[in-house]
Scaffold this active site. Sequence first.
Site, short mmCIF file in Angstrom:
data_model
loop_
_atom_site.label_atom_id
_atom_site.label_comp_id
_atom_site.label_asym_id
_atom_site.label_seq_id
_atom_site.Cartn_x
_atom_site.Cartn_y
_atom_site.Cartn_z
N CYS A 118 0.79 -0.97 0.00
CA CYS A 118 -0.23 0.11 0.10
C CYS A 118 0.80 1.23 0.26
CB CYS A 118 -0.83 0.05 1.11
SG CYS A 118 -0.28 0.27 2.83
N ALA A 119 0.19 2.32 0.25
CA ALA A 119 1.23 3.84 0.25
C ALA A 119 2.23 3.81 1.14
CB ALA A 119 0.09 4.85 0.25
#
Length: 375
Positions: free
Chosen positions: A73-74
Amino acid sequence: MSFVAMESKVLAKKIFSKEELFILDVRNEQEFGDWKIEGENIRHLNVPYFELLDGVEEIKDQIPVGKEILVVCAKEGSSVMISEMLSDAGFEVSYLKGGMKAWSEHMEPVKVGDLNSGGELYQFVRLGKGCLSYMVISNGEAAVIDATRMTDIFTDFANEKGVVIKHAFDTHLHADHISGGREIAEKNGAAYWLPPKDAEEVVFEYKALQEGQDVSIGNIMINIHALYSPGHTIGSTSLVIDETYLMTGDILFIDSIGRPDLAGLAQDWVSDLRDTLYNRYRELSEELIVLPAHFMITEELNDDGSVAKKLGTLFAENHGLNIESDEEFRKLVTENLPPQPNSYQKIRETNMGKITPEEEKQREMEIGPNRCAVR
């Protein structure tokens, strides 16, 4: 089952060794489409995390059994949550520690070779961003070329090697990432070199990197020859090191050529770019090994993880070096440009010393892929 964190350096080794890896990327579709982890044997599945809040039942049959699985994810948080769900569902998974934010900043040092006149040359591969930096080492001294803003990587490496950084060079004023050259120079009492034609708006002192200069590293004269090669920027300057390596900055890449539009002057600089690629570089030895400041795709990596190829090979294989018509060349480099790099104007102003963003803001400015090349 269980889930564990995978650090960026472990992921980098897997990409270098071309291991198979299945990545579940839980960022939104636009972020994934713009920029993702790439490698020769990597497969992806993109499902935004908010679609999995009620569980991973709907994607279970899309995830391979018996393969290594990494959730991305980020910034890490969402991937931890989804990894836990997958673990509860019977999968053995890892999540990327620090997420794409950490991946963007990781740099892997690769030894390019021993220098003829003594010393070593290292390339620092920033896989998540496509940036390439360099360190020349000789007899207790070092020079850093096209350093990124993660300056500790270079100073720590120099300390490990027991050398003192005496020079920091930027081949041009970068527009897609924040340079660490000036900071490295300040921290180490070293000289910071920049082409003067790219430095007309800078607000700090620098040493002018101009054609015909030699800079020695160490007592065993290793000469870095500056070669003025405009096109990507008006001051872009190539370096010939040890009569063996050609550092082309963002003028020439392994599989493409530099874009001339990042200062809004594409039409004006096309002729400079063509002259550099088709005339100035043709005067050089085809045995020179090209070391660019960026790469576009992981297929450009050699088996040892380095990005390097002989100039003669590029003359034969790189499409950007084999366009006979001036008109066709102009069309290629003005009509086949990817989107501008994220925050490129702010990055240029930062590299000029006009603004000094907070560290987190600098990270945000750099997020995304390398976009320095003509497609």
